[in-house]
Design a protein around this motif. Structure first.
Motif, PDB file in Angstrom:
ATOM      1  N   MET A  12      65.112 146.968 -77.173  1.00 34.67           N
ATOM      2  CA  MET A  12      64.221 145.924 -77.667  1.00 34.67           C
ATOM      3  C   MET A  12      65.028 144.893 -78.471  1.00 34.67           C
ATOM      4  O   MET A  12      64.881 143.683 -78.278  1.00 34.67           O
ATOM      5  N   GLY A  13      65.887 145.366 -79.366  1.00 38.03           N
ATOM      6  CA  GLY A  13      66.728 144.455 -80.139  1.00 38.03           C
ATOM      7  C   GLY A  13      67.704 143.700 -79.257  1.00 38.03           C
ATOM      8  O   GLY A  13      67.953 142.511 -79.460  1.00 38.03           O
ATOM      9  N   PHE A  14      68.265 144.402 -78.260  1.00 35.61           N
ATOM     10  CA  PHE A  14      69.219 143.779 -77.347  1.00 35.61           C
ATOM     11  C   PHE A  14      68.567 142.626 -76.588  1.00 35.61           C
ATOM     12  O   PHE A  14      69.132 141.537 -76.493  1.00 35.61           O
ATOM     13  N   GLU A  15      67.391 142.867 -76.034  1.00 39.49           N
ATOM     14  CA  GLU A  15      66.694 141.818 -75.269  1.00 39.49           C
ATOM     15  C   GLU A  15      66.438 140.584 -76.125  1.00 39.49           C
ATOM     16  O   GLU A  15      66.648 139.457 -75.677  1.00 39.49           O
ATOM     17  N   ARG A  16      65.997 140.813 -77.348  1.00 39.67           N
ATOM     18  CA  ARG A  16      65.707 139.674 -78.220  1.00 39.67           C
ATOM     19  C   ARG A  16      66.985 138.920 -78.577  1.00 39.67           C
ATOM     20  O   ARG A  16      67.020 137.687 -78.545  1.00 39.67           O
ATOM     21  N   GLY A  17      68.034 139.647 -78.908  1.00 45.80           N
ATOM     22  CA  GLY A  17      69.311 139.002 -79.212  1.00 45.80           C
ATOM     23  C   GLY A  17      69.873 138.264 -78.016  1.00 45.80           C
ATOM     24  O   GLY A  17      70.438 137.177 -78.144  1.00 45.80           O
ATOM     25  N   TYR A  18      69.716 138.850 -76.837  1.00 48.16           N
ATOM     26  CA  TYR A  18      70.212 138.209 -75.615  1.00 48.16           C
ATOM     27  C   TYR A  18      69.490 136.891 -75.379  1.00 48.16           C
ATOM     28  O   TYR A  18      70.121 135.872 -75.087  1.00 48.16           O
ATOM     29  N   ARG A  19      68.159 136.900 -75.505  1.00 46.52           N
ATOM     30  CA  ARG A  19      67.385 135.664 -75.316  1.00 46.52           C
ATOM     31  C   ARG A  19      67.791 134.597 -76.327  1.00 46.52           C
ATOM     32  O   ARG A  19      67.971 133.428 -75.975  1.00 46.52           O
ATOM     33  N   ILE A  20      67.935 134.995 -77.579  1.00 54.70           N
ATOM     34  CA  ILE A  20      68.302 134.032 -78.618  1.00 54.70           C
ATOM     35  C   ILE A  20      69.725 133.532 -78.396  1.00 54.70           C
ATOM     36  O   ILE A  20      70.008 132.348 -78.547  1.00 54.70           O
ATOM     37  N   GLY A  21      70.631 134.425 -78.018  1.00 52.41           N
ATOM     38  CA  GLY A  21      72.003 134.016 -77.736  1.00 52.41           C
ATOM     39  C   GLY A  21      72.081 133.046 -76.581  1.00 52.41           C
ATOM     40  O   GLY A  21      72.785 132.027 -76.645  1.00 52.41           O
ATOM     41  N   TRP A  22      71.352 133.344 -75.515  1.00 50.32           N
ATOM     42  CA  TRP A  22      71.374 132.452 -74.348  1.00 50.32           C
ATOM     43  C   TRP A  22      70.756 131.105 -74.702  1.00 50.32           C
ATOM     44  O   TRP A  22      71.269 130.047 -74.309  1.00 50.32           O
ATOM     45  N   ASN A  35      70.070 142.880 -67.834  1.00 53.11           N
ATOM     46  CA  ASN A  35      70.421 143.953 -66.898  1.00 53.11           C
ATOM     47  C   ASN A  35      71.868 143.863 -66.416  1.00 53.11           C
ATOM     48  O   ASN A  35      72.374 144.815 -65.834  1.00 53.11           O
ATOM     49  N   ASN A  36      72.538 142.740 -66.641  1.00 55.17           N
ATOM     50  CA  ASN A  36      73.953 142.609 -66.304  1.00 55.17           C
ATOM     51  C   ASN A  36      74.844 143.441 -67.221  1.00 55.17           C
ATOM     52  O   ASN A  36      75.989 143.682 -66.900  1.00 55.17           O
ATOM     53  N   ARG A  37      74.327 143.827 -68.355  1.00 57.22           N
ATOM     54  CA  ARG A  37      75.144 144.435 -69.388  1.00 57.22           C
ATOM     55  C   ARG A  37      75.077 145.959 -69.346  1.00 57.22           C
ATOM     56  O   ARG A  37      73.993 146.545 -69.347  1.00 57.22           O
ATOM     57  N   ASP A  38      76.255 146.583 -69.318  1.00 60.04           N
ATOM     58  CA  ASP A  38      76.315 148.055 -69.358  1.00 60.04           C
ATOM     59  C   ASP A  38      75.687 148.603 -70.629  1.00 60.04           C
ATOM     60  O   ASP A  38      75.020 149.635 -70.605  1.00 60.04           O
ATOM     61  N   GLU A  39      75.914 147.919 -71.754  1.00 60.97           N
ATOM     62  CA  GLU A  39      75.369 148.417 -73.020  1.00 60.97           C
ATOM     63  C   GLU A  39      73.838 148.378 -73.038  1.00 60.97           C
ATOM     64  O   GLU A  39      73.221 149.108 -73.805  1.00 60.97           O
ATOM     65  N   TYR A  40      73.233 147.546 -72.219  1.00 58.16           N
ATOM     66  CA  TYR A  40      71.775 147.547 -72.110  1.00 58.16           C
ATOM     67  C   TYR A  40      71.312 148.684 -71.202  1.00 58.16           C
ATOM     68  O   TYR A  40      70.366 149.401 -71.529  1.00 58.16           O
ATOM     69  N   ARG A  41      71.979 148.840 -70.082  1.00 57.04           N
ATOM     70  CA  ARG A  41      71.588 149.895 -69.137  1.00 57.04           C
ATOM     71  C   ARG A  41      71.876 151.291 -69.694  1.00 57.04           C
ATOM     72  O   ARG A  41      71.106 152.217 -69.488  1.00 57.04           O
ATOM     73  N   ARG A  42      72.999 151.435 -70.380  1.00 54.71           N
ATOM     74  CA  ARG A  42      73.376 152.722 -70.982  1.00 54.71           C
ATOM     75  C   ARG A  42      73.694 152.486 -72.455  1.00 54.71           C
ATOM     76  O   ARG A  42      74.873 152.375 -72.837  1.00 54.71           O
ATOM     77  N   PRO A  43      72.679 152.396 -73.296  1.00 56.86           N
ATOM     78  CA  PRO A  43      72.896 152.061 -74.712  1.00 56.86           C
ATOM     79  C   PRO A  43      73.814 153.063 -75.407  1.00 56.86           C
ATOM     80  O   PRO A  43      73.744 154.261 -75.146  1.00 56.86           O
ATOM     81  N   PRO A  44      74.665 152.574 -76.319  1.00 54.14           N
ATOM     82  CA  PRO A  44      75.583 153.446 -77.045  1.00 54.14           C
ATOM     83  C   PRO A  44      74.918 154.122 -78.248  1.00 54.14           C
ATOM     84  O   PRO A  44      75.476 154.158 -79.345  1.00 54.14           O
ATOM     85  N   ARG A  90      63.825 140.316 -89.925  1.00 53.43           N
ATOM     86  CA  ARG A  90      63.844 141.196 -91.105  1.00 53.43           C
ATOM     87  C   ARG A  90      63.202 142.556 -90.848  1.00 53.43           C
ATOM     88  O   ARG A  90      63.569 143.536 -91.459  1.00 53.43           O
ATOM     89  N   GLU A  91      62.253 142.584 -89.945  1.00 51.64           N
ATOM     90  CA  GLU A  91      61.548 143.845 -89.716  1.00 51.64           C
ATOM     91  C   GLU A  91      62.348 144.821 -88.852  1.00 51.64           C
ATOM     92  O   GLU A  91      61.966 145.975 -88.698  1.00 51.64           O
ATOM     93  N   PHE A  92      63.463 144.392 -88.290  1.00 48.09           N
ATOM     94  CA  PHE A  92      64.277 145.263 -87.438  1.00 48.09           C
ATOM     95  C   PHE A  92      64.944 146.365 -88.260  1.00 48.09           C
ATOM     96  O   PHE A  92      65.435 146.123 -89.358  1.00 48.09           O
ATOM     97  N   ARG A 104      66.912 159.161 -78.259  1.00 45.59           N
ATOM     98  CA  ARG A 104      65.667 158.827 -78.975  1.00 45.59           C
ATOM     99  C   ARG A 104      65.658 157.393 -79.517  1.00 45.59           C
ATOM    100  O   ARG A 104      64.607 156.848 -79.826  1.00 45.59           O
ATOM    101  N   ASP A 105      66.844 156.748 -79.622  1.00 46.30           N
ATOM    102  CA  ASP A 105      66.934 155.384 -80.146  1.00 46.30           C
ATOM    103  C   ASP A 105      67.080 154.322 -79.055  1.00 46.30           C
ATOM    104  O   ASP A 105      67.224 153.142 -79.355  1.00 46.30           O
ATOM    105  N   ARG A 106      67.061 154.724 -77.805  1.00 50.58           N
ATOM    106  CA  ARG A 106      67.304 153.776 -76.708  1.00 50.58           C
ATOM    107  C   ARG A 106      66.278 152.654 -76.649  1.00 50.58           C
ATOM    108  O   ARG A 106      66.627 151.497 -76.439  1.00 50.58           O
ATOM    109  N   TYR A 107      65.020 152.988 -76.807  1.00 47.91           N
ATOM    110  CA  TYR A 107      63.978 151.956 -76.719  1.00 47.91           C
ATOM    111  C   TYR A 107      64.185 150.902 -77.807  1.00 47.91           C
ATOM    112  O   TYR A 107      64.140 149.693 -77.536  1.00 47.91           O
ATOM    113  N   ALA A 108      64.425 151.337 -79.034  1.00 45.81           N
ATOM    114  CA  ALA A 108      64.612 150.395 -80.144  1.00 45.81           C
ATOM    115  C   ALA A 108      65.854 149.531 -79.919  1.00 45.81           C
ATOM    116  O   ALA A 108      65.829 148.315 -80.153  1.00 45.81           O
ATOM    117  N   TYR A 109      66.930 150.150 -79.449  1.00 45.69           N
ATOM    118  CA  TYR A 109      68.162 149.398 -79.176  1.00 45.69           C
ATOM    119  C   TYR A 109      67.913 148.341 -78.099  1.00 45.69           C
ATOM    120  O   TYR A 109      68.303 147.185 -78.252  1.00 45.69           O
TER     121      TYR A 109
END
Length: 124
Positions: free
Chosen positions: A99-109, A79-88, A49-51, A92-97
């Motif tokens: 951070m969310g990506f890593e958490r979603g990736y862990r939960i998805g896996w 790091n396998n994902r292009d969208e993680y290495r080069r966020p869309p 919810r805090e995202f 200025r929003d790359r860090y936040a993206y």
């Protein structure tokens, strides 16, 4: 005399059907809105919810990335994902993206390995 009898039977039939008609109307209602896109999700794939919006976008992209890595038999790392290495997103929003990506990736896996078997994602 025949008309009075017919009217009486009709009235009795309508009165006997009234409880069923009101019950059917009371049970109808609009269905709940389905989860879609980056909006509210329900269940294991719901972002915290805090995202903020950028983090939610990264979160959902991370879940999708985990699914794709699993399907393509890749090692489970963001790091396998292009969208993680080069966020869309803007620089200025790359860090936040990310951070969310890593958490979603862990939960998805985790969902794939422990509960989902790689199925039941978004069907993309």
């Amino acid at each position: 005399m025949m008309n009075k009898r017919f009217a009486g039977l009709t009235l009795a039939a309508v009165m006997m059907m009234a409880p069923f008609a009101t019950q059917a109307v009371a049970q109808q209602g609009p269905p709940p809105p389905p989860p879609s896109g980056y909006g509210p999700a329900y269940g294991w794939d719901a972002p915290p919810r805090e995202f903020q919006e950028i983090q939610r976008q990264g979160f959902h992209d991370g879940i999708y990335g985990a699914q794709k890595d699993f399907e393509n038999h890749r090692r489970p790392t963001p790091n396998n994902r292009d969208e993680y290495r080069r966020p869309p997103v803007s620089p200025r929003d790359r860090y936040a993206y990310r951070m969310g990506f890593e958490r979603g990736y862990r939960i998805g896996w985790d969902h794939i390995m422990n509960r989902g078997g790689g199925y039941g994602f978004y069907g993309r």
